[in-house]
Design a protein around this motif. Structure first.
Motif, short mmCIF file in Angstrom:
data_model
loop_
_atom_site.label_atom_id
_atom_site.label_comp_id
_atom_site.label_asym_id
_atom_site.label_seq_id
_atom_site.Cartn_x
_atom_site.Cartn_y
_atom_site.Cartn_z
N SER A 224 54.32 30.02 44.79
CA SER A 224 54.81 30.16 43.66
C SER A 224 53.55 29.93 42.58
O SER A 224 52.66 29.29 43.12
CB SER A 224 55.83 29.03 43.55
N PHE A 225 53.42 30.48 41.72
CA PHE A 225 52.38 30.25 40.73
C PHE A 225 52.84 29.56 39.54
O PHE A 225 53.64 29.72 38.84
CB PHE A 225 52.05 31.80 40.20
N ASP A 226 52.01 28.44 39.53
CA ASP A 226 52.14 27.48 38.58
C ASP A 226 50.82 26.82 37.98
O ASP A 226 50.37 25.98 39.04
CB ASP A 226 53.17 26.48 38.80
N LEU A 227 50.34 26.97 36.84
CA LEU A 227 49.14 26.42 36.49
C LEU A 227 48.97 24.81 36.68
O LEU A 227 47.82 24.16 36.73
CB LEU A 227 48.74 26.92 35.05
N GLY A 236 44.52 27.43 45.23
CA GLY A 236 43.72 26.95 46.43
C GLY A 236 43.10 28.29 46.66
O GLY A 236 41.68 28.29 46.85
N LEU A 237 43.27 29.34 46.54
CA LEU A 237 42.63 30.71 46.98
C LEU A 237 41.48 31.06 45.95
O LEU A 237 40.51 31.49 45.95
CB LEU A 237 43.55 31.82 47.11
N ILE A 238 42.12 31.07 44.43
CA ILE A 238 41.40 31.37 43.42
C ILE A 238 40.48 30.37 42.82
O ILE A 238 39.00 30.01 42.89
CB ILE A 238 42.15 31.92 42.28
N GLY A 239 40.98 28.99 42.48
CA GLY A 239 40.41 27.87 42.32
C GLY A 239 39.48 27.51 43.19
O GLY A 239 38.31 27.13 42.99
N GLY A 240 40.12 27.31 44.49
CA GLY A 240 39.26 26.78 45.53
C GLY A 240 38.12 27.72 45.82
O GLY A 240 37.08 27.19 46.01
N PHE A 241 38.24 29.02 45.77
CA PHE A 241 37.30 29.94 45.76
C PHE A 241 35.97 29.51 44.95
O PHE A 241 35.01 29.42 45.30
CB PHE A 241 37.46 31.31 45.80
N ILE A 534 46.57 21.40 32.83
CA ILE A 534 46.39 22.45 33.90
C ILE A 534 45.62 21.66 34.98
O ILE A 534 44.95 20.82 34.90
CB ILE A 534 45.18 23.44 33.14
N SER A 535 45.95 22.29 36.17
CA SER A 535 45.45 21.72 37.60
C SER A 535 43.96 21.77 37.51
O SER A 535 43.38 22.84 37.29
CB SER A 535 46.08 22.42 38.77
#
Lengths: 570, 48
Positions: A224-227, A236-241, A534-535
């Protein structure tokens, strides 16, 4: 702790310190102090990179995180393999060709001195504070073992790490990382085996996993997508990248590690191995924490895992409320254990409706158990305003000390301390080298001898050790250490990464534009942190994209095509 | 004419010591990640 555990702990740590210092006793120049003489094979680069990231926080706080929050933290690492690939293609060859000592040297060649100073300054602030958290983790262990105040043990650990780092430098860190990683992996593997042996007779491994799943602890992937949700697949994939790209590509504590490879090939292979092994390794450590949770379904856990705080509560003015909390906790533990027993019985007799009923009972009992623990945490906050009341950093430590067999306790604590030494010393080396190369040598004393700069690096190590110890005194207010250290990094990493991306790919942007954009972006990230929900992982994306967009807009507005190209002929 | 920086023998061919090319190794790392995500996802669903 038993004498045998103390002996194992002391022998392991003495070996690591003496061996590292002996192997590096002839270190005299800056290249060998900062980058281990650029001599390491790929597998040592990989160990070095992994051991630097795997601090004591990883081994104390991550199992505690899983105990409280399940496996979902593993998603935080999903962007890392992708970042390793991108770094291998882009950054690693550039740094090797330019033969830089620190990542920030490149920025002056590409932009100007002020942009180099800004990026180095952002790194120093962030890493200086984060090193405080790295030092705090083993200090927590010593505080519990010796029953000393954590402020005293923090100073002691800080002193040990400073001496180790200042006398050995980067190479001492690198040459012992094989031994340190072996101790760490052996400690965690044996801990998992010992934990599974603590399950009651008749409860199989698959039943333990099933109970963990029903209790909501096997939530490894959430699409699920939730900021505002800290850990899901997308953050994880985008921010973690973005975070991993910045951490491994621009943070000197890691750049110093992979630049110590003897060639581009060795550095690349080291990073790629990290990309392969990191996610499963973190999954294993989180899984250890989940299994600790399962064991505590059958063995009564303490109401609060920080023994210093419970002693304070039991003997202070809130003792009556604490006693009520303990009684309610015992009742909640019994209720939860009975629900788990009914669930396992229903599962064994293969009755789907009874399984469903027992599943709901476990969840309801778990909710009541968490509510009691939250009440006690509130009492801890009331009795000690310096604490945030959370005890996740103490869960695994308390479990190890009270439930694992003699010998293994010493080995696991040796793993915690060796992880602390490797990461803290790598961080201090990076802080010292950045201070000397990007500050002292560049702006104060450009014509000193190599021996002079090595001596100044040792003094800078001492200085940053003091800063870290001072900040560590506030760490008890910051909750889960593994989250605190990553939140702290995310406040700065996006901006630093943005500066480097502009340097690499926006050839027409010059120093003044990127400097102004970076200052504005950093301010924006700090405002988002202070005033939104925002996370934190998204701050890495926002900071980076803001620097890129603003610097390009500013440069277009100024109308000058001024970027300096420093890409060497290959 | 500016002298080119010398490359070490390991870098000269820009080939990894194993695997046919760097591209193969990069794809391997990314496929490993994709496999892990799928496995973790199935694991989560199986024990929900």
């Amino acid at each position: 702790m038993k004498t045998a555990d103390w002996l194992i702990l002391a022998a392991t740590l003495t070996f690591i310190v003496v061996y590292g210092t002996w192997r590096t006793r002839r270190q005299r120049d800056m290249n060998s102090f900062v980058l281990a003489g650029r001599s390491l094979p790929w597998w040592m680069v990989a160990l070095s990179v992994m051991a630097t990231q795997a601090s004591a926080i990883t081994f104390l706080s991550v199992p505690g995180q899983a105990f409280a929050d399940g496996l979902r933290f593993v998603q935080f690492y999903f962007g890392l393999p992708l970042a390793m690939v991108v770094l291998c293609i882009t950054v690693v060859p550039i740094y090797h060709r330019l033969k830089v000592l620190t990542a920030y040297e490149y920025l002056e060649r590409r932009f100007d001195a002020k942009t180099r100073a800004l990026a180095a300054g952002l790194f120093l602030v962030q890493r200086g504070l984060a090193t405080g958290l790295t030092i705090y983790a083993p200090a927590v262990v010593l505080s519990v073992l010796l029953d000393w105040p954590v402020s005293v043990t923090t100073a002691g650990v800080g002193l040990l790490v400073v001496v180790y780092t200042a006398t050995g430098g980067s190479k001492a860190v690198s040459v012992t990382q094989l031994q340190q990683m072996l101790v760490i992996l052996a400690g965690m593997g044996l801990a998992l085996v010992a934990i599974l042996r603590l399950l009651p007779a008749g409860v199989s491994f698959s039943e333990a996993v099933a109970v963990a799943g029903v209790s909501g602890k096997l939530n490894a992937v959430d699409f699920s997508f939730d900021l505002s949700n800290r850990y899901n697949f997308w953050s994880g994939l985008i921010g973690g990248f973005f975070l991993a790209l910045s951490y491994f590509g621009t943070d000197q504590s890691q750049v110093g590690r992979h630049l110590s490879g003897r060639s581009v090939t060795e550095s690349r292979l080291g990073l790629l191995f990290n990309g392969l092994a990191k996610v499963p390794m973190q999954f294993l450590i989180l899984f250890v924490g989940v299994m600790v949770f399962v064991v505590f379904l059958f063995v009564a856990p303490p109401v609060h895992f920080n023994p210093v705080e419970t002693r304070r509560l039991a003997s202070g003015p809130l003792s009556a409320e604490y006693a009520r909390g303990e009684a309610d906790h015992r009742a909640a533990v019994d209720e939860r254990r009975e629900a788990v027993g009914r669930f396992l019985a229903a599962r064994r007799s293969n009755e789907p409706s009874a399984v469903q009923v027992a599943r709901e009972e476990i969840r309801a009992a778990g909710g009541r158990y968490d509510a009691v623990r939250e009440r006690v945490a509130a009492l801890v906050r009331k009795s000690n305003p310096l604490s945030d009341g959370r005890d996740t950093n103490y869960v695994f430590l308390r479990f190890v000390l009270e439930h694992l067999p003699t010998g293994l306790v010493g080995l696991i604590l040796a793993a915690v301390f060796s992880a602390a030494m490797s990461s803290a010393s790598a961080e201090l080396t990076a802080l010292a080298s950045t201070t000397v190369v990007d500050g002292y040598k560049r702006f104060v004393c450009p014509d000193g001898s190599d021996a002079h700069y090595v001596a100044m690096s040792r003094w800078a190590t001492v200085l940053w050790g003091l800063v870290a110890v001072a900040f560590a005194q506030f760490a008890s207010r910051l909750g889960t250490l593994v989250e605190a250290v990553n939140v702290l990094g995310s406040l700065f990493y996006g901006t630093i990464l943005g500066i480097f991306l502009v340097a690499f790919y926006a050839k027409r942007v010059a120093g003044t534009a990127v400097f102004a954009a970076a200052v504005a972006s950093e301010a924006a990230v700090l405002l988002l942190f202070a005033f939104t929900r925002i996370s934190f992982l998204w701050f890495n994306v926002v900071g980076c994209l803001l620097v890129v967009a603003l610097s390009m807009a500013l440069q277009a507005w100024k109308g000058e095509a001024a970027g300096r190209s420093v890409e060497p002929a290959a | 004419m500016k002298a080119k920086p010398s490359l070490r023998p390991e870098d000269a061919g820009d080939r990894p010591p194993f695997g046919r090319s760097w591209g193969v190794l990069y794809v391997g790392v990314l496929l490993n990640l994709a496999l892990l995500v799928v496995l973790f996802s199935l694991f989560s669903k199986a024990f929900r």
